[in-house]
Design an enzyme around this catalytic site. Structure first.
Site, PDB file in Angstrom:
ATOM      1  N   CYS A   2       4.815  -7.902 -15.112  1.00 36.92           N
ATOM      2  CA  CYS A   2       4.489  -6.532 -15.521  1.00 36.92           C
ATOM      3  C   CYS A   2       4.320  -6.414 -17.041  1.00 36.92           C
ATOM      4  CB  CYS A   2       5.598  -5.599 -15.076  1.00 36.92           C
ATOM      5  SG  CYS A   2       6.028  -5.809 -13.351  1.00 36.92           S
ATOM      6  N   ARG A  27      -1.339  -8.442 -17.332  1.00 36.76           N
ATOM      7  CA  ARG A  27      -0.030  -8.898 -16.865  1.00 36.76           C
ATOM      8  C   ARG A  27       0.279  -8.438 -15.446  1.00 36.76           C
ATOM      9  NH1 ARG A  27       3.107 -10.628 -21.176  1.00 36.76           N
ATOM     10  NH2 ARG A  27       4.957 -10.474 -19.896  1.00 36.76           N
ATOM     11  N   TRP A  75       3.081  -5.694 -11.579  1.00 35.20           N
ATOM     12  CA  TRP A  75       2.789  -6.749 -10.602  1.00 35.20           C
ATOM     13  C   TRP A  75       3.944  -6.680  -9.619  1.00 35.20           C
ATOM     14  CZ3 TRP A  75       4.880 -11.294  -8.635  1.00 35.20           C
ATOM     15  CH2 TRP A  75       3.983 -12.129  -7.932  1.00 35.20           C
ATOM     16  N   ASN A 101      10.458  -5.165 -16.166  1.00 32.52           N
ATOM     17  CA  ASN A 101       9.732  -6.381 -15.817  1.00 32.52           C
ATOM     18  C   ASN A 101      10.777  -7.410 -15.408  1.00 32.52           C
ATOM     19  OD1 ASN A 101       8.002  -8.593 -15.662  1.00 32.52           O
ATOM     20  ND2 ASN A 101       8.041  -8.951 -17.884  1.00 32.52           N
ATOM     21  N   GLY A 102      10.577  -8.088 -14.281  1.00 35.93           N
ATOM     22  CA  GLY A 102      11.545  -9.101 -13.850  1.00 35.93           C
ATOM     23  C   GLY A 102      12.109  -8.761 -12.477  1.00 35.93           C
ATOM     24  N   GLU A 477      -8.290 -28.881 -11.689  1.00 37.63           N
ATOM     25  CA  GLU A 477      -8.455 -27.667 -12.491  1.00 37.63           C
ATOM     26  C   GLU A 477      -9.718 -26.909 -12.052  1.00 37.63           C
ATOM     27  OE1 GLU A 477      -6.777 -25.867 -14.273  1.00 37.63           O
ATOM     28  OE2 GLU A 477      -8.111 -24.741 -15.556  1.00 37.63           O
ATOM     29  N   LYS A 481      -9.656 -23.046 -10.606  1.00 32.98           N
ATOM     30  CA  LYS A 481     -10.467 -21.961 -11.165  1.00 32.98           C
ATOM     31  C   LYS A 481     -11.238 -21.262 -10.047  1.00 32.98           C
ATOM     32  CE  LYS A 481      -9.286 -21.731 -15.197  1.00 32.98           C
ATOM     33  NZ  LYS A 481      -8.016 -22.061 -14.666  1.00 32.98           N
ATOM     34  N   GLU A 484      -8.860 -19.155  -7.729  1.00 28.43           N
ATOM     35  CA  GLU A 484      -8.297 -17.915  -8.262  1.00 28.43           C
ATOM     36  C   GLU A 484      -9.363 -16.880  -8.567  1.00 28.43           C
ATOM     37  OE1 GLU A 484      -7.280 -19.614 -12.762  1.00 28.43           O
ATOM     38  OE2 GLU A 484      -5.962 -18.143 -11.866  1.00 28.43           O
ATOM     39  N   HIS A 500      -8.940 -41.812   2.820  1.00 28.23           N
ATOM     40  CA  HIS A 500      -7.633 -41.724   3.476  1.00 28.23           C
ATOM     41  C   HIS A 500      -7.455 -40.371   4.168  1.00 28.23           C
ATOM     42  CE1 HIS A 500      -6.525 -45.503   1.627  1.00 28.23           C
ATOM     43  NE2 HIS A 500      -7.077 -45.043   0.520  1.00 28.23           N
ATOM     44  N   LYS A 603      -1.131 -12.633 -15.364  1.00 25.06           N
ATOM     45  CA  LYS A 603      -1.351 -13.656 -16.393  1.00 25.06           C
ATOM     46  C   LYS A 603      -0.108 -14.496 -16.644  1.00 25.06           C
ATOM     47  CE  LYS A 603      -3.628 -15.582 -19.840  1.00 25.06           C
ATOM     48  NZ  LYS A 603      -4.575 -16.629 -19.428  1.00 25.06           N
TER      49      LYS A 603
HETATM   50  O1  M6R Z   1       1.487 -19.208 -19.488  1.00 26.48           O
HETATM   51  P1  M6R Z   1       1.499 -20.538 -18.779  1.00 26.48           P
HETATM   52  O2  M6R Z   1       0.592 -21.537 -19.398  1.00 26.48           O
HETATM   53  O3  M6R Z   1       2.886 -21.082 -18.611  1.00 26.48           O
HETATM   54  O4  M6R Z   1       0.957 -20.221 -17.330  1.00 26.48           O
HETATM   55  C1  M6R Z   1       0.941 -21.217 -16.343  1.00 26.48           C
HETATM   56  C2  M6R Z   1       0.105 -20.795 -15.163  1.00 26.48           C
HETATM   57  O5  M6R Z   1       0.618 -19.632 -14.578  1.00 26.48           O
HETATM   58  C3  M6R Z   1      -1.353 -20.553 -15.557  1.00 26.48           C
HETATM   59  O6  M6R Z   1      -1.911 -21.665 -16.181  1.00 26.48           O
HETATM   60  C4  M6R Z   1      -2.193 -20.204 -14.299  1.00 26.48           C
HETATM   61  O7  M6R Z   1      -2.242 -21.302 -13.453  1.00 26.48           O
HETATM   62  C5  M6R Z   1      -3.597 -19.750 -14.704  1.00 26.48           C
HETATM   63  N1  M6R Z   1      -3.849 -18.428 -14.195  1.00 26.48           N
HETATM   64  C6  M6R Z   1      -4.679 -20.597 -14.151  1.00 26.48           C
HETATM   65  O8  M6R Z   1      -5.934 -20.190 -14.606  1.00 26.48           O
END
Ligand code: M6R
Length: 608
Positions: A2, A27, A75, A101-102, A477, A481, A484, A500, A603
């Site tokens: 949040c 966030r 969130w 938040n938390g 990676e 991308k 998400e 395999h 985020k």
């Molecule tokens: O802030 P951080 O780098 O620790 O975040 C880690 C992951 O949550 C972050 O890289 C997430 O996987 C991204 N949304 C991917 O694009």
């Protein structure tokens, strides 16, 4: 998770808080809400969904004018994303309002206790208990009430509250969750992230663990949960409001992809002397006794670590393990004072990574953070930090943070290799790293065919990604991308694993993106991946091949060929990842998705 904003000063609090929430919406965007402290008491507006819903509701039914306010963008953890569960939450008398938040882990016990004392809890959230507890213990001093309540809470929390009977005062508290103070002239701010107040002030105060802050227009005072005065660190934010704006791009993600040449250059800046030597004064760690390197991180940052492993082992001859932070501490990893743990995190607030680093330090290991966010918890709790200086990354999907994390990893690996005398041709490698900003820029200028291809694949039901060596984490990676952003089935595989099992997935027309290692650095791997491409093509796959300029061997087997500049083999991820970012962004756009705020995500993940 949040986003939280608090304000006290001479401006219209509603505008300041809404502006701050807009900058923090990355966030979390399940609901938004705001409470202002007006002459007649507290007034609250909240709505499920994005901030725009709250803005509409407030336009129809405005809040009274006020110079003090708190706000929240959510969130959801406890309770669905409804109007009722949206923050702020108030006590029975509606005299105190709180945003959070938390996760408050003992909320169920506190809830039963409050219900037994006659309180009526209206929402399903863990947060609401705090409002009722604050209402019970308040005796004219909200900061003192907050200290009393925080001592009863378990879990991770940032709390920000106002009380109708203490005009002009905003109180915040933090444990394991971010909260920064912005110091203005005759006004002060509280927020999860400096982005919320950067348009008003660049002077920030970093709050420590288990601290309570009382904010008035003319002053800030900080104590620990027992009421003892606390020492805090003040700092100047080295970017301005324009860095956190879209600057003419449709999405933050597009802007952040485009910023990568500069971001990579900024990570290198000041770390390479005019003589080509590394100047890594920040690594004030005794590296001589290091016998093992362990990298912990999540998501995209984990992929940066997975690439770093190849460079660290090759250049330093030290064993290097990489692990997703959420698994790390639960398997009793073997760590001691000869272990160097590298925690990679853009936000510096990812709870899984934070907990992993705390566990590592408890076992005696030294922790080095790679982080993009000044003043965040992970660098603060580490023995040393290498900031990536990528500037604010607002889009949920990480792009420039990833490339700059890679650069930071390469610098650390080279430095370690130099200290140990194991790095082959460090000067040559430094030279190749310095070429990276321009090479990333060249890739960006050739992306139109990638965008066209992405649009043509908007209806594909799945995309597979293959790679070998450092191309394997790049494939992971690329798949992350696409998952998400485009909400598509996307999987990354080590190309050698294909036979395999995963090769069974190949069917007519299935798009498969293959990251091809340099034929110069890894001729054997190159030959093998060319065979893999032929194998999948023979089974109907539509092959999309990312290969370096001059690699002619792959051309006959590529339905689509994406060229990248020739680099040192270990540095290839810096250029090979960029087309995958562009591909995912364009495909998500073609599907009509919200690129900067993908569904269900936030985020920074500040809960475990
Ligand atoms: O802030 P951080 O780098 O620790 O975040 C880690 C992951 O949550 C972050 O890289 C997430 O996987 C991204 N949304 C991917 O694009």
């Amino acid at each position: 998770m949040c986003g939280i904003v608090g304000y006290t000063g001479g401006r219209a609090a509603l505008d300041v808080v809404l502006d701050g929430l807009e900058r923090l919406e990355y966030r979390g965007y399940d609901s938004a809400g705001i409470t202002v402290q007006a002459a007649g008491g507290l007034a609250t507006g909240k709505r499920a969904g994005k901030l725009v819903n709250l803005r509409k509701a407030l336009a129809d039914d405005p809040l009274p004018e006020a110079a003090v306010g708190i706000g929240h963008t959510r969130w959801a953890t406890h309770g669905g994303p409804t109007d009722l569960n949206a923050h702020p939450h108030l006590d029975d008398d509606r005299r105190v309002a709180v945003v959070h938040n938390g996760i408050i882990e003992n909320f169920a016990a506190l809830r039963s206790e409050l219900a037994a004392r006659g309180h009526v809890l209206r929402s399903e959230t863990d947060t609401e208990v705090v409002a009722h507890l604050l209402g019970e213990v308040f005796a004219g001093d909200l900061a003192e009430a907050m200290r009393v309540v925080c001592r009863r809470l378990e879990g991770a929390f940032t709390l920000v509250a106002v009380h109708a009977d203490q005009p002009g005062v905003v109180v915040g508290a933090r444990r394991n969750s971010p909260l920064v103070v912005g110091r203005g002239a005759g006004e002060n701010f509280l927020a999860s992230d400096v982005a919320a107040f950067i348009a008003f002030t660049r002077e920030a105060v970093e709050l420590g663990q288990d601290q309570v802050v009382e904010l008035r227009a003319d002053g800030v005072s900080v104590t620990d949960f027992q009421g003892r005065p606390a020492v805090v660190r003040e700092y100047h934010v080295d970017w301005d409001a324009s860095a956190a704006e879209k600057g003419g791009y449709d999405y933050f993600m597009l802007k952040e992809i485009a910023e990568q040449p500069k971001a990579v250059a900024d990570t290198l800046l000041g770390r390479i002397g005019t003589d080509g030597q590394l100047t890594m004064g920040e690594l004030a760690l005794e590296l001589g006794p290091v016998e093992k390197v362990v990298i912990v991180a999540c998501g995209t940052a984990y992929h940066a670590g997975a690439i770093a492993k190849y460079a660290i082992e090759h250049w330093t001859r030290l064993p290097c393990e990489v692990e997703v932070a959420s698994e790390f501490r639960y398997r009793d990893p073997i760590l001691d004072r000869r272990t160097l743990v590298i925690a990679i995190s853009q936000s510096g607030e990812t709870m899984d990574t934070l907990m992993a680093l705390r566990h590592a330090r408890e076992q005696g290991a030294k922790v080095l953070a790679i982080c993009n966010t000044n003043g965040s918890t992970i660098p603060r709790e580490s023995d040393a930090v290498l900031y990536t200086h990528a500037g604010p990354e607002v889009a949920v999907a990480s792009t420039k943070a990833f490339l700059t994390q890679l650069v930071a990893c390469y610098l650390i690996a080279l430095h370690l290799g130099q200290v140990r005398g194991t790095a082959p041709d460090p000067a040559g490698l430094v030279g190749q790293l310095c070429a990276a900003p321009a090479q990333v820029g060249r890739v960006l200028h050739t992306m139109e065919p990638v965008r066209a291809l992405a649009r043509s694949l908007a209806d594909a039901h799945a995309v597979l990604f293959l790679g070998r060596h450092v191309g394997y984490p790049v494939a992971l990676e690329g798949a992350l991308k696409l998952k998400e952003l485009a909400y598509m089935h996307a999987e990354g595989f080590a190309a050698g694993e294909l036979k395999h099992g995963p090769i069974a997935l190949i069917e007519d027309g299935l798009p498969v993106i293959v990251v091809v290692p340099s034929p110069r650095g890894h001729s054997v791997l190159h030959e093998k991946i060319v065979s893999n491409i032929q194998e999948i093509r023979a089974r109907g796959a539509r092959t999309i091949v990312i290969a370096e300029e001059g690699d002619h061997a792959v051309a006959p087997y590529a339905d689509h060929l994406i060229r990248i500049p020739a680099t040192h083999g270990l540095l290839q991820p810096l250029v090979a990842t960029v087309p995958l970012q562009v591909f995912a962004c364009e495909l998500a756009t073609a599907k009509g998705h919200e690129v900067d705020q993908p569904r269900n995500l936030a985020k920074s993940v500040t809960v475990e």
